[in-house]
Design a protein around this motif. Structure first.
Motif, PDB file in Angstrom:
ATOM      1  N   PHE A 139     -39.299  -6.579 -34.163  1.00 38.32           N
ATOM      2  CA  PHE A 139     -39.708  -6.924 -33.004  1.00 38.32           C
ATOM      3  C   PHE A 139     -40.330  -6.013 -31.527  1.00 38.32           C
ATOM      4  CE2 PHE A 139     -36.038  -4.214 -32.829  1.00 38.32           C
ATOM      5  CZ  PHE A 139     -35.974  -3.432 -31.731  1.00 38.32           C
ATOM      6  N   THR A 140     -40.920  -6.654 -30.894  1.00 38.13           N
ATOM      7  CA  THR A 140     -41.691  -6.047 -29.631  1.00 38.13           C
ATOM      8  C   THR A 140     -41.496  -6.635 -28.256  1.00 38.13           C
ATOM      9  OG1 THR A 140     -43.993  -5.335 -29.026  1.00 38.13           O
ATOM     10  CG2 THR A 140     -43.674  -7.380 -30.336  1.00 38.13           C
TER      11      THR A 140
ATOM     12  N   CYS B  44     -41.656  -1.566 -25.813  1.00 34.83           N
ATOM     13  CA  CYS B  44     -40.371  -1.300 -27.088  1.00 34.83           C
ATOM     14  C   CYS B  44     -40.871  -1.897 -28.241  1.00 34.83           C
ATOM     15  CB  CYS B  44     -39.220  -1.597 -26.420  1.00 34.83           C
ATOM     16  SG  CYS B  44     -37.813  -1.565 -27.744  1.00 34.83           S
ATOM     17  N   ALA B  45     -40.894  -1.151 -29.321  1.00 35.55           N
ATOM     18  CA  ALA B  45     -41.210  -1.989 -30.603  1.00 35.55           C
ATOM     19  C   ALA B  45     -40.054  -1.317 -31.571  1.00 35.55           C
ATOM     20  CB  ALA B  45     -42.617  -1.427 -30.943  1.00 35.55           C
ATOM     21  N   GLY B  46     -39.849  -2.077 -32.373  1.00 39.21           N
ATOM     22  CA  GLY B  46     -38.519  -1.522 -33.580  1.00 39.21           C
ATOM     23  C   GLY B  46     -38.436  -2.699 -34.746  1.00 39.21           C
ATOM     24  N   TYR B  47     -37.703  -2.164 -35.490  1.00 41.92           N
ATOM     25  CA  TYR B  47     -37.511  -3.043 -36.611  1.00 41.92           C
ATOM     26  C   TYR B  47     -36.037  -2.808 -37.024  1.00 41.92           C
ATOM     27  CZ  TYR B  47     -38.850   0.679 -39.940  1.00 41.92           C
ATOM     28  OH  TYR B  47     -38.942   2.049 -40.643  1.00 41.92           O
ATOM     29  N   VAL B  48     -35.248  -3.770 -37.563  1.00 46.70           N
ATOM     30  CA  VAL B  48     -34.038  -3.597 -38.429  1.00 46.70           C
ATOM     31  C   VAL B  48     -34.265  -3.754 -39.997  1.00 46.70           C
ATOM     32  CG1 VAL B  48     -31.655  -4.276 -38.396  1.00 46.70           C
ATOM     33  CG2 VAL B  48     -32.837  -4.008 -36.258  1.00 46.70           C
ATOM     34  N   LEU B  49     -33.928  -2.729 -40.810  1.00 48.26           N
ATOM     35  CA  LEU B  49     -33.985  -2.996 -42.289  1.00 48.26           C
ATOM     36  C   LEU B  49     -32.572  -2.964 -42.740  1.00 48.26           C
ATOM     37  CD1 LEU B  49     -36.135  -2.619 -44.489  1.00 48.26           C
ATOM     38  CD2 LEU B  49     -35.395  -0.247 -44.309  1.00 48.26           C
TER      39      LEU B  49
ATOM     40  N   ALA C  50     -47.503  -0.277 -35.859  1.00 47.22           N
ATOM     41  CA  ALA C  50     -48.361   0.703 -35.657  1.00 47.22           C
ATOM     42  C   ALA C  50     -47.780   1.642 -34.469  1.00 47.22           C
ATOM     43  CB  ALA C  50     -49.608   0.080 -35.053  1.00 47.22           C
ATOM     44  N   LEU C  51     -47.280   1.049 -33.491  1.00 43.51           N
ATOM     45  CA  LEU C  51     -46.587   1.903 -32.434  1.00 43.51           C
ATOM     46  C   LEU C  51     -45.639   2.819 -33.037  1.00 43.51           C
ATOM     47  CD1 LEU C  51     -46.835   2.682 -29.703  1.00 43.51           C
ATOM     48  CD2 LEU C  51     -44.683   1.090 -29.188  1.00 43.51           C
ATOM     49  N   LEU C  52     -44.641   2.138 -34.122  1.00 44.93           N
ATOM     50  CA  LEU C  52     -43.698   3.241 -34.640  1.00 44.93           C
ATOM     51  C   LEU C  52     -44.180   4.265 -35.604  1.00 44.93           C
ATOM     52  CD1 LEU C  52     -41.286   0.367 -35.429  1.00 44.93           C
ATOM     53  CD2 LEU C  52     -40.666   2.084 -34.108  1.00 44.93           C
ATOM     54  N   VAL C  53     -45.258   4.111 -36.060  1.00 42.92           N
ATOM     55  CA  VAL C  53     -46.075   4.980 -37.131  1.00 42.92           C
ATOM     56  C   VAL C  53     -46.589   6.029 -36.170  1.00 42.92           C
ATOM     57  CG1 VAL C  53     -47.976   5.267 -38.710  1.00 42.92           C
ATOM     58  CG2 VAL C  53     -46.159   3.376 -39.158  1.00 42.92           C
ATOM     59  N   GLU C  54     -47.417   5.641 -35.287  1.00 45.51           N
ATOM     60  CA  GLU C  54     -48.306   6.388 -34.265  1.00 45.51           C
ATOM     61  C   GLU C  54     -47.356   7.451 -33.574  1.00 45.51           C
ATOM     62  OE1 GLU C  54     -51.771   5.304 -32.331  1.00 45.51           O
ATOM     63  OE2 GLU C  54     -52.587   4.815 -34.479  1.00 45.51           O
ATOM     64  N   ASN C  55     -46.360   7.124 -33.117  1.00 41.54           N
ATOM     65  CA  ASN C  55     -45.004   7.704 -32.372  1.00 41.54           C
ATOM     66  C   ASN C  55     -44.410   8.494 -33.136  1.00 41.54           C
ATOM     67  OD1 ASN C  55     -46.264   6.426 -30.266  1.00 41.54           O
ATOM     68  ND2 ASN C  55     -44.129   5.784 -29.438  1.00 41.54           N
ATOM     69  N   SER C  56     -44.768   8.629 -34.613  1.00 39.58           N
ATOM     70  CA  SER C  56     -44.147   9.578 -35.579  1.00 39.58           C
ATOM     71  C   SER C  56     -44.989  10.424 -36.267  1.00 39.58           C
ATOM     72  CB  SER C  56     -43.679   8.538 -36.738  1.00 39.58           C
ATOM     73  OG  SER C  56     -42.481   7.786 -36.284  1.00 39.58           O
TER      74      SER C  56
END
Length: 319
Positions: free
Chosen positions: A121-122, A147-152, A273-279
């Protein structure tokens, strides 16, 4: 362990956005329960329909989409929603502050084999210069995400999310039904010897992309011993990348309809991409930062290279 809401407040997230995130996660908890029930809930198997992407819909796809759609449209902070499973934008509450896009169930092909699947979601600020149900609401580059995220969904249900700061990991505690902070931040290694790609598509790739794989698999001393990891669910592969590094690739190829690959910019590429770049990782499409791409259509697809910085940069040299 800290609960989700205090962490978001500590990150100075606006209260209205926190409440919207709670709505998304309320739907995710229901989806998680249905996933855990599997055949007992009658959610396995396919429907007779195809989505806007031309893919046969799974029963759980339809259920997850409807849950998110109903709950978000009932939230008066949501002006519009867009789903990978919907043809068009759906208007919500007039003058509401936010718009939400989502892939209700990434990795649908894994549903019937109990493999990895997830919800992506975003959230963006709503635009006041276009109609609520216009595609232009979502014509915003990924660097505008609030906000960006995922539920696994797996052995445990994990939430990976950023609200502009570090990507954090939360685990769903079935005892009290809330998400608890279990990893405060991530630091993706600059380089590993793991990659995720569907090598069955090798024959359809350009000479330059084939050259990259010939190099890392057979010629390069630097990448000798590289291993492929492929879940057939981008959300699962990206979770591994954030957790321990590596490279996720879905290139363009020569097949009709795959000229830009299969990854959707709005629903998959931008939030991940946002989750990865913020990591500490990197995300690019044909050498361009994914988060800088100006969308041209609601269901736009883009080739992607996402993961450890040095691996992304090395891949881009071959393009």
């Amino acid at each position: 362990m800290q609960r989700l809401i205090p962490v978001l407040k500590r990150d100075n997230v606006e209260l209205e956005l926190i409440m919207l995130i709670r709505t998304v996660l309320a739907a995710s908890k229901e989806i998680s329960f249905r996933v855990s029930q599997g055949a007992l809930a009658g959610v396995l198997g396919s429907t007779l329909d195809e989505n806007i992407q031309g893919e046969v819909q799974k029963k759980l796809d339809v259920l997850a989409n409807q849950l998110l759609k109903d709950m978000l449209l009932d939230d008066d902070s949501v002006r519009a929603i867009a789903s990978e499973e919907e043809d068009f934008v759906v208007a919500g509450t007039p003058n509401a502050p936010y718009i939400v896009a989502f892939d209700p169930l990434d990795g649908s092909s894994n549903i019937d084999i109990n493999g990895q699947i997830g919800t992506i979601f975003t959230i963006y600020k709503a635009r006041n210069d276009v109609p609520d149900d216009s595609e232009l609401q979502f014509a915003q580059p990924g660097n505008q995400q609030l906000c960006a995220g995922y539920v696994l969904y797996g052995a445990s249900t994990l939430l990976m999310m950023t609200t502009g700061g570090p990507t954090r990991c939360y685990t769903l505690d079935s005892t009290h039904g809330g998400y608890l902070l279990t990893e405060n931040s991530f630091d993706i290694p600059l380089k590993t010897k793991e990659f995720a790609v569907n090598l069955a598509n090798y024959r359809y790739w350009s000479d330059s992309i084939q050259s990259y794989f010939n190099e890392i698999l057979y010629k390069s001393d630097e990448y000798a011993g590289s291993s492929m990891r492929w879940n057939a669910a981008m959300v699962g592969d990206i979770h591994r990348v954030i957790s321990r590094g590596g490279l996720f690739l879905y290139p363009q190829d020569s097949r009709s309809g795959n000229e830009n690959g299969k990854i959707r910019l709005l629903y998959e590429a931008n939030p991940l991409a946002l989750l990865v770049e913020n990591s500490g990782g990197q995300a690019s499409s044909l050498g361009q930062p994914i988060l800088d791409i100006q969308p041209s259509s609601l269901h736009q697809r883009v080739p992607v290279a996402i993961g450890s910085k040095e691996q992304v940069e090395y891949y881009n040299k071959f393009l």
